[in-house]
Design a protein around this motif. Structure first.
Motif, PDB file in Angstrom:
ATOM      1  N   GLU A   1       2.919  -3.964   7.220  1.00 46.47           N
ATOM      2  CA  GLU A   1       1.593  -4.317   7.715  1.00 46.47           C
ATOM      3  C   GLU A   1       0.531  -3.602   6.881  1.00 46.47           C
ATOM      4  N   ALA A   2      -0.598  -4.255   6.700  1.00 47.29           N
ATOM      5  CA  ALA A   2      -1.683  -3.650   5.929  1.00 47.29           C
ATOM      6  C   ALA A   2      -2.166  -2.375   6.612  1.00 47.29           C
ATOM      7  N   ALA A   3      -2.313  -1.318   5.823  1.00 49.17           N
ATOM      8  CA  ALA A   3      -2.843  -0.046   6.324  1.00 49.17           C
ATOM      9  C   ALA A   3      -4.164   0.208   5.609  1.00 49.17           C
ATOM     10  N   LEU A   4      -5.260   0.038   6.321  1.00 52.51           N
ATOM     11  CA  LEU A   4      -6.573   0.093   5.687  1.00 52.51           C
ATOM     12  C   LEU A   4      -7.188   1.486   5.662  1.00 52.51           C
ATOM     13  N   GLY A   5      -6.509   2.467   6.249  1.00 54.34           N
ATOM     14  CA  GLY A   5      -7.089   3.802   6.336  1.00 54.34           C
ATOM     15  C   GLY A   5      -7.449   4.395   4.983  1.00 54.34           C
ATOM     16  N   LEU A   6      -6.463   4.521   4.099  1.00 55.41           N
ATOM     17  CA  LEU A   6      -6.703   5.121   2.787  1.00 55.41           C
ATOM     18  C   LEU A   6      -7.592   4.243   1.904  1.00 55.41           C
ATOM     19  N   PRO A   7      -7.345   2.931   1.834  1.00 57.81           N
ATOM     20  CA  PRO A   7      -8.252   2.086   1.042  1.00 57.81           C
ATOM     21  C   PRO A   7      -9.698   2.166   1.519  1.00 57.81           C
ATOM     22  N   LEU A   8      -9.896   2.214   2.836  1.00 50.01           N
ATOM     23  CA  LEU A   8     -11.254   2.328   3.363  1.00 50.01           C
ATOM     24  C   LEU A   8     -11.868   3.666   2.967  1.00 50.01           C
ATOM     25  N   GLY A   9     -11.044   4.708   2.957  1.00 51.85           N
ATOM     26  CA  GLY A   9     -11.528   6.014   2.513  1.00 51.85           C
ATOM     27  C   GLY A   9     -11.975   5.974   1.064  1.00 51.85           C
TER      28      GLY A   9
ATOM     29  N   SER B   1      -0.214  11.113  -2.765  1.00 52.89           N
ATOM     30  CA  SER B   1       0.826  10.543  -3.622  1.00 52.89           C
ATOM     31  C   SER B   1       0.729   9.023  -3.651  1.00 52.89           C
ATOM     32  N   ASN B   2       0.344   8.417  -2.521  1.00 51.42           N
ATOM     33  CA  ASN B   2       0.147   6.969  -2.483  1.00 51.42           C
ATOM     34  C   ASN B   2      -0.935   6.545  -3.460  1.00 51.42           C
ATOM     35  N   SER B   3      -2.036   7.290  -3.474  1.00 48.17           N
ATOM     36  CA  SER B   3      -3.147   6.960  -4.364  1.00 48.17           C
ATOM     37  C   SER B   3      -2.730   7.076  -5.818  1.00 48.17           C
ATOM     38  N   ILE B   4      -2.000   8.132  -6.140  1.00 46.09           N
ATOM     39  CA  ILE B   4      -1.574   8.344  -7.522  1.00 46.09           C
ATOM     40  C   ILE B   4      -0.624   7.240  -7.967  1.00 46.09           C
ATOM     41  N   THR B   5       0.310   6.877  -7.086  1.00 49.51           N
ATOM     42  CA  THR B   5       1.248   5.805  -7.426  1.00 49.51           C
ATOM     43  C   THR B   5       0.513   4.487  -7.618  1.00 49.51           C
ATOM     44  N   ALA B   6      -0.442   4.199  -6.749  1.00 48.71           N
ATOM     45  CA  ALA B   6      -1.213   2.959  -6.866  1.00 48.71           C
ATOM     46  C   ALA B   6      -2.025   2.937  -8.155  1.00 48.71           C
ATOM     47  N   LEU B   7      -2.512   4.096  -8.572  1.00 43.95           N
ATOM     48  CA  LEU B   7      -3.323   4.174  -9.784  1.00 43.95           C
ATOM     49  C   LEU B   7      -2.502   3.951 -11.045  1.00 43.95           C
ATOM     50  N   PHE B   8      -1.328   4.577 -11.096  1.00 43.95           N
ATOM     51  CA  PHE B   8      -0.573   4.598 -12.346  1.00 43.95           C
ATOM     52  C   PHE B   8       0.691   3.737 -12.335  1.00 43.95           C
ATOM     53  N   ARG B   9       1.176   3.391 -11.150  1.00 39.28           N
ATOM     54  CA  ARG B   9       2.352   2.520 -11.058  1.00 39.28           C
ATOM     55  C   ARG B   9       2.109   1.479  -9.960  1.00 39.28           C
ATOM     56  N   PRO B  10       1.080   0.664 -10.141  1.00 44.27           N
ATOM     57  CA  PRO B  10       0.696  -0.273  -9.071  1.00 44.27           C
ATOM     58  C   PRO B  10       1.767  -1.294  -8.727  1.00 44.27           C
ATOM     59  N   ASP B  11       2.528  -1.749  -9.715  1.00 49.52           N
ATOM     60  CA  ASP B  11       3.573  -2.737  -9.429  1.00 49.52           C
ATOM     61  C   ASP B  11       4.611  -2.142  -8.486  1.00 49.52           C
ATOM     62  N   GLU B  12       5.021  -0.927  -8.779  1.00 49.57           N
ATOM     63  CA  GLU B  12       5.995  -0.239  -7.923  1.00 49.57           C
ATOM     64  C   GLU B  12       5.418   0.014  -6.536  1.00 49.57           C
ATOM     65  N   PHE B  13       4.176   0.481  -6.488  1.00 50.04           N
ATOM     66  CA  PHE B  13       3.556   0.827  -5.210  1.00 50.04           C
ATOM     67  C   PHE B  13       3.415  -0.388  -4.297  1.00 50.04           C
ATOM     68  N   PHE B  14       2.803  -1.446  -4.809  1.00 51.25           N
ATOM     69  CA  PHE B  14       2.561  -2.619  -3.970  1.00 51.25           C
ATOM     70  C   PHE B  14       3.852  -3.372  -3.669  1.00 51.25           C
ATOM     71  N   GLY B  15       4.819  -3.298  -4.585  1.00 48.97           N
ATOM     72  CA  GLY B  15       6.109  -3.925  -4.317  1.00 48.97           C
ATOM     73  C   GLY B  15       6.820  -3.271  -3.149  1.00 48.97           C
ATOM     74  N   GLU B  16       6.750  -1.942  -3.081  1.00 47.13           N
ATOM     75  CA  GLU B  16       7.401  -1.214  -1.994  1.00 47.13           C
ATOM     76  C   GLU B  16       6.747  -1.488  -0.647  1.00 47.13           C
ATOM     77  N   HIS B  17       5.449  -1.788  -0.656  1.00 47.62           N
ATOM     78  CA  HIS B  17       4.712  -1.970   0.598  1.00 47.62           C
ATOM     79  C   HIS B  17       4.406  -3.439   0.903  1.00 47.62           C
ATOM     80  N   SER B  18       4.980  -4.342   0.126  1.00 42.40           N
ATOM     81  CA  SER B  18       4.614  -5.752   0.274  1.00 42.40           C
ATOM     82  C   SER B  18       4.999  -6.344   1.625  1.00 42.40           C
ATOM     83  N   ASN B  19       6.068  -5.842   2.227  1.00 45.66           N
ATOM     84  CA  ASN B  19       6.524  -6.396   3.505  1.00 45.66           C
ATOM     85  C   ASN B  19       6.024  -5.604   4.713  1.00 45.66           C
TER      86      ASN B  19
END
Length: 220
Positions: free
Chosen positions: A23-31, A3-21
């Motif tokens: 800590e960076a989680a590199l697990g999924l991006p690295l995948g 669901s994180n990936s889908i939100t980042a793909l289609f609603r990036p402003d909402e996704f990154f806004g919710e996670h802006s504060n």
């Protein structure tokens, strides 16, 4: 995670806004980066396998080595895209006094590479379909740069490969624009930038890249 990936793909402003504060989680991006790199390795292997017969005379017995290097180069290239894009965005955003960490930028760029997976997969599927139609001109003297250049041009200019080149150009433009949209919001939130500053940080490098890609493919 899906669901994180889908939100980042289609609603990036909402996704990154919710996670802006957070800590960076590199697990999924690295995948995502690893999947893209693996597909790039497959594509590199395919292209090397198609071109390997060109060297059957000049480098007899080295066809397997050529394909292995093609795969390794493709995989490393995928990782390099992630790192280089992150460094470029981070350095440019420094001019606008960006506040986020390098890890947050790596996270955002990793998510933004998800559309590139589709581009790589389509390219691989196309190469599978046309593989038996490709003709590889034989190079008799590897030390003759003119012969190598002519053979390479013949290989790339044959109709089936010309169509592949055009497809690659189209895929690069379309999916890179999608990736840039994700990067724009990701970098804006990761580095706490204004709309204008985030646009400059992301759009200028992407536009330069697309111009180089289109020009190198001979579209104009």
């Amino acid at each position: 995670m899906a669901s994180n990936s889908i939100t980042a793909l289609f609603r990036p402003d909402e996704f990154f806004g919710e996670h802006s504060n957070e800590e960076a989680a590199l697990g999924l991006p690295l995948g995502i980066v690893c999947i893209y790199s693996l597909l790039s390795a497959v594509a590199g292997y395919q292209m090397a396998a198609l071109m390997a017969p060109m060297y059957d005379v000049a480098l007899e017995g080295y066809g397997g080595v050529i394909t292995i290097f093609g795969a390794i180069g493709g995989f490393i290239g995928g990782i390099i895209v992630w790192i280089v894009a992150s460094v470029i965005f981070y350095l440019i955003s420094m001019a606008f006094h960006g506040e986020g960490s390098v890890k947050k930028v790596l996270e955002a760029v990793g998510y933004g590479m998800a559309p590139l997976i589709a581009a790589a997969a389509i390219g691989i599927a196309y190469l599978v379909m046309i593989g038996d139609q490709v003709v590889a001109p034989v190079i008799h003297d590897i030390m003759d740069p003119t012969a190598v250049e002519q053979a390479t041009e013949l290989f790339l200019n044959q109709p089936v490969m010309a169509d592949f080149t055009l497809l690659q150009t189209f895929l690069s433009v379309v999916f890179m624009i999608w990736a840039a949209n994700i990067w724009y919001y990701g970098i804006r939130h990761a580095r706490n930038l204004t709309t204008r500053d985030a646009g400059i940080t992301v759009i200028i490098p992407v536009v330069i890249y697309l111009i180089i890609v289109i020009a190198s493919y001979g579209v104009f």
